[in-house]
Design a protein around this motif. Structure first.
Motif, PDB file in Angstrom:
ATOM      1  N   MET A 189       0.920  -1.353  -0.081  1.00  7.83           N
ATOM      2  CA  MET A 189       0.083   0.184  -0.352  1.00  7.83           C
ATOM      3  C   MET A 189       0.822   0.903  -0.290  1.00  7.83           C
ATOM      4  SD  MET A 189      -3.372   0.783   2.433  1.00  7.83           S
ATOM      5  CE  MET A 189      -2.019   1.161   4.078  1.00  7.83           C
ATOM      6  N   ARG A 190       0.263   2.067  -1.378  1.00  5.10           N
ATOM      7  CA  ARG A 190       1.234   3.300  -0.748  1.00  5.10           C
ATOM      8  C   ARG A 190       0.442   4.158   0.108  1.00  5.10           C
ATOM      9  NH1 ARG A 190      -0.652   7.538  -3.864  1.00  5.10           N
ATOM     10  NH2 ARG A 190      -1.705   6.261  -4.877  1.00  5.10           N
ATOM     11  N   VAL A 191       1.930   5.200   1.222  1.00  2.85           N
ATOM     12  CA  VAL A 191       1.132   6.007   1.649  1.00  2.85           C
ATOM     13  C   VAL A 191       1.511   7.341   1.662  1.00  2.85           C
ATOM     14  CG1 VAL A 191       1.015   6.343   4.578  1.00  2.85           C
ATOM     15  CG2 VAL A 191       1.007   3.886   3.742  1.00  2.85           C
ATOM     16  N   GLU A 192       0.746   8.261   1.436  1.00  5.72           N
ATOM     17  CA  GLU A 192       1.036   9.313   1.303  1.00  5.72           C
ATOM     18  C   GLU A 192       0.999  10.820   2.708  1.00  5.72           C
ATOM     19  OE1 GLU A 192       0.928  12.984  -1.879  1.00  5.72           O
ATOM     20  OE2 GLU A 192      -0.289  10.779  -2.361  1.00  5.72           O
ATOM     21  N   LEU A 193       1.458  11.787   2.750  1.00  2.41           N
ATOM     22  CA  LEU A 193       1.317  12.634   4.060  1.00  2.41           C
ATOM     23  C   LEU A 193       1.053  14.041   2.983  1.00  2.41           C
ATOM     24  CD1 LEU A 193       2.444  10.893   6.233  1.00  2.41           C
ATOM     25  CD2 LEU A 193       3.067  12.962   7.313  1.00  2.41           C
ATOM     26  N   ILE A 194      -0.215  14.231   3.018  1.00  5.11           N
ATOM     27  CA  ILE A 194       0.022  15.345   2.243  1.00  5.11           C
ATOM     28  C   ILE A 194      -0.972  17.423   3.760  1.00  5.11           C
ATOM     29  CG2 ILE A 194      -0.952  14.662  -0.127  1.00  5.11           C
ATOM     30  CD1 ILE A 194      -3.840  15.682   1.010  1.00  5.11           C
ATOM     31  N   GLU A 195      -0.588  18.259   3.146  1.00  7.36           N
ATOM     32  CA  GLU A 195      -1.113  19.335   3.739  1.00  7.36           C
ATOM     33  C   GLU A 195      -2.527  19.773   3.102  1.00  7.36           C
ATOM     34  OE1 GLU A 195      -0.587  23.839   5.471  1.00  7.36           O
ATOM     35  OE2 GLU A 195       0.577  22.955   3.963  1.00  7.36           O
ATOM     36  N   ARG A 218      -3.930   3.292  17.847  1.00 12.58           N
ATOM     37  CA  ARG A 218      -3.665   2.494  16.735  1.00 12.58           C
ATOM     38  C   ARG A 218      -4.660   1.954  16.148  1.00 12.58           C
ATOM     39  NH1 ARG A 218       1.061   2.238  20.119  1.00 12.58           N
ATOM     40  NH2 ARG A 218       0.429  -0.260  20.299  1.00 12.58           N
ATOM     41  N   ALA A 219      -5.860   1.185  16.668  1.00  6.74           N
ATOM     42  CA  ALA A 219      -6.295   0.433  16.522  1.00  6.74           C
ATOM     43  C   ALA A 219      -7.854   1.252  15.822  1.00  6.74           C
ATOM     44  CB  ALA A 219      -7.377  -0.073  17.953  1.00  6.74           C
ATOM     45  N   CYS A 220      -7.774   3.297  15.535  1.00  8.19           N
ATOM     46  CA  CYS A 220      -8.236   3.396  15.155  1.00  8.19           C
ATOM     47  C   CYS A 220      -8.361   3.297  14.293  1.00  8.19           C
ATOM     48  CB  CYS A 220      -8.172   4.824  15.147  1.00  8.19           C
ATOM     49  SG  CYS A 220      -9.128   5.245  16.966  1.00  8.19           S
ATOM     50  N   TYR A 221      -6.674   3.265  12.901  1.00  8.03           N
ATOM     51  CA  TYR A 221      -6.149   3.076  11.789  1.00  8.03           C
ATOM     52  C   TYR A 221      -6.604   1.766  11.116  1.00  8.03           C
ATOM     53  CZ  TYR A 221      -4.119   7.930  12.632  1.00  8.03           C
ATOM     54  OH  TYR A 221      -4.203   8.960  12.768  1.00  8.03           O
ATOM     55  N   THR A 222      -6.015   1.182  11.960  1.00  8.90           N
ATOM     56  CA  THR A 222      -5.982  -0.984  12.075  1.00  8.90           C
ATOM     57  C   THR A 222      -7.748  -0.986  11.274  1.00  8.90           C
ATOM     58  OG1 THR A 222      -4.126  -1.143  13.173  1.00  8.90           O
ATOM     59  CG2 THR A 222      -5.617  -3.199  12.640  1.00  8.90           C
ATOM     60  N   ASN A 223      -8.994  -0.767  12.771  1.00  7.55           N
ATOM     61  CA  ASN A 223     -10.013  -0.470  12.200  1.00  7.55           C
ATOM     62  C   ASN A 223     -10.995   0.407  10.717  1.00  7.55           C
ATOM     63  OD1 ASN A 223      -9.996  -2.698  14.228  1.00  7.55           O
ATOM     64  ND2 ASN A 223     -10.756  -1.259  15.963  1.00  7.55           N
ATOM     65  N   LEU A 251      -0.165   1.807   9.564  1.00 12.45           N
ATOM     66  CA  LEU A 251       0.062   2.570   7.447  1.00 12.45           C
ATOM     67  C   LEU A 251       1.073   1.961   7.153  1.00 12.45           C
ATOM     68  CD1 LEU A 251      -1.931   5.884   7.070  1.00 12.45           C
ATOM     69  CD2 LEU A 251      -2.486   3.402   6.923  1.00 12.45           C
ATOM     70  N   ARG A 252       2.597   1.853   8.374  1.00 15.05           N
ATOM     71  CA  ARG A 252       3.273   1.549   6.855  1.00 15.05           C
ATOM     72  C   ARG A 252       3.601  -0.352   6.998  1.00 15.05           C
ATOM     73  NH1 ARG A 252       8.236   2.219  11.022  1.00 15.05           N
ATOM     74  NH2 ARG A 252       6.888   0.095  12.235  1.00 15.05           N
ATOM     75  N   ASP A 253       3.295  -0.836   7.780  1.00 19.79           N
ATOM     76  CA  ASP A 253       2.409  -2.229   8.048  1.00 19.79           C
ATOM     77  C   ASP A 253       1.522  -2.640   8.294  1.00 19.79           C
ATOM     78  OD1 ASP A 253       5.813  -1.730   9.191  1.00 19.79           O
ATOM     79  OD2 ASP A 253       4.549  -1.893  11.309  1.00 19.79           O
ATOM     80  N   ALA A 254       0.386  -1.981   7.299  1.00 19.45           N
ATOM     81  CA  ALA A 254      -0.962  -2.708   6.761  1.00 19.45           C
ATOM     82  C   ALA A 254      -0.240  -3.272   5.335  1.00 19.45           C
ATOM     83  CB  ALA A 254      -1.295  -1.673   6.784  1.00 19.45           C
ATOM     84  N   GLU A 255      -1.383  -4.660   5.247  1.00 15.43           N
ATOM     85  CA  GLU A 255      -1.539  -5.352   4.515  1.00 15.43           C
ATOM     86  C   GLU A 255      -2.934  -5.418   4.146  1.00 15.43           C
ATOM     87  OE1 GLU A 255       1.113  -8.886   4.504  1.00 15.43           O
ATOM     88  OE2 GLU A 255       2.728  -7.640   5.251  1.00 15.43           O
ATOM     89  N   PRO A 256      -3.340  -4.566   3.436  1.00 14.59           N
ATOM     90  CA  PRO A 256      -4.955  -4.582   3.555  1.00 14.59           C
ATOM     91  C   PRO A 256      -4.771  -5.650   1.875  1.00 14.59           C
ATOM     92  CG  PRO A 256      -4.084  -2.523   2.783  1.00 14.59           C
ATOM     93  CD  PRO A 256      -3.178  -3.258   3.478  1.00 14.59           C
ATOM     94  N   VAL A 269      -7.238  -2.424  -0.631  1.00 13.92           N
ATOM     95  CA  VAL A 269      -6.767  -0.798  -0.412  1.00 13.92           C
ATOM     96  C   VAL A 269      -5.069  -0.240  -1.241  1.00 13.92           C
ATOM     97  CG1 VAL A 269      -6.363   1.456   1.154  1.00 13.92           C
ATOM     98  CG2 VAL A 269      -8.280   0.041   1.435  1.00 13.92           C
ATOM     99  N   ARG A 270      -4.905  -0.019  -1.673  1.00 12.18           N
ATOM    100  CA  ARG A 270      -3.956   0.477  -2.701  1.00 12.18           C
ATOM    101  C   ARG A 270      -3.036   0.811  -2.081  1.00 12.18           C
ATOM    102  NH1 ARG A 270      -4.568  -3.957  -2.490  1.00 12.18           N
ATOM    103  NH2 ARG A 270      -5.360  -5.396  -4.246  1.00 12.18           N
ATOM    104  N   ALA A 271      -4.355   2.641  -1.838  1.00 15.33           N
ATOM    105  CA  ALA A 271      -3.298   4.052  -1.536  1.00 15.33           C
ATOM    106  C   ALA A 271      -3.900   4.737  -0.322  1.00 15.33           C
ATOM    107  CB  ALA A 271      -3.556   4.921  -2.464  1.00 15.33           C
ATOM    108  N   ALA A 272      -3.080   4.861   0.985  1.00 17.80           N
ATOM    109  CA  ALA A 272      -3.745   5.882   2.246  1.00 17.80           C
ATOM    110  C   ALA A 272      -2.544   7.234   1.780  1.00 17.80           C
ATOM    111  CB  ALA A 272      -3.751   4.520   3.420  1.00 17.80           C
TER     112      ALA A 272
END
Length: 173
Positions: A1-7, A97-102, A140-145, A148-151
């Protein structure tokens, strides 16, 4: 999964799922929750009222996640999750962390390919921004959904975004 930060503004993100940093009532409130309900329109509130009348009579528990329509937002669904209030006396990182995982799990169950997260608990729930970003990125770094391909982690304000970029560089060298 690609992870990006934006403002930016979470309500302006075009994604299959926009995550709402909700309060447990699911009926709107301040901050991200209020903005999502205002911009998304009455369809979101109608569905959250149905959830309260059925499965979540006492409210959505901290760390859990549930989906509704996105109404007028540029998304297909809103996934509501309740972050923990920060406590210096008690480590609530696992709940954060559970908020993001769930939320990712619910997005996967919906078949979503993209998801946009706000920085959960870092507003009125007073979680320190640097650690909130670190907690989000660790999931998000360790997730393997499956789907979902992009977060995208959407950081509100220049100061928060600057902190986020610094943490991101450390977590994703």
């Amino acid at each position: 999964m690609r992870v990006e930060l934006i403002e930016g503004d979470i309500t302006a993100q075009s994604a299959d799922v926009i995550v709402n940093a909700a309060n447990s009532s699911l009926l709107g409130g301040g901050g991200v929750d209020g903005a999502i309900h205002r911009k998304g329109g009455p369809e979101i509130l109608a569905e959250t009222r149905m959830l309260r009348a059925s499965r979540y009579g006492r409210g959505l528990p901290v760390g859990q996640a549930v989906a509704t329509t996105a109404g007028r937002l540029p998304a297909r669904w809103v996934v509501h999750t309740v972050g923990p209030v920060f406590s210096a006396a008690e480590d609530r990182s696992e709940l954060l962390r559970a908020c993001y995982t769930n939320s990712l799990q619910v997005a996967d169950e919906l078949g979503a390919e993209s998801i946009a997260f706000p920085l959960i608990s870092a507003g009125v729930y007073r979680w320190p921004v640097e650690d909130a970003v670190r907690q989000a990125l660790s999931v998000l770094r360790d997730a393997e959904p499956r789907s979902v391909r992009a977060a995208v982690l959407v950081l509100f304000g220049a100061e928060t975004a600057a902190v986020g970029r610094t943490v991101h560089a450390a977590v994703f060298p």
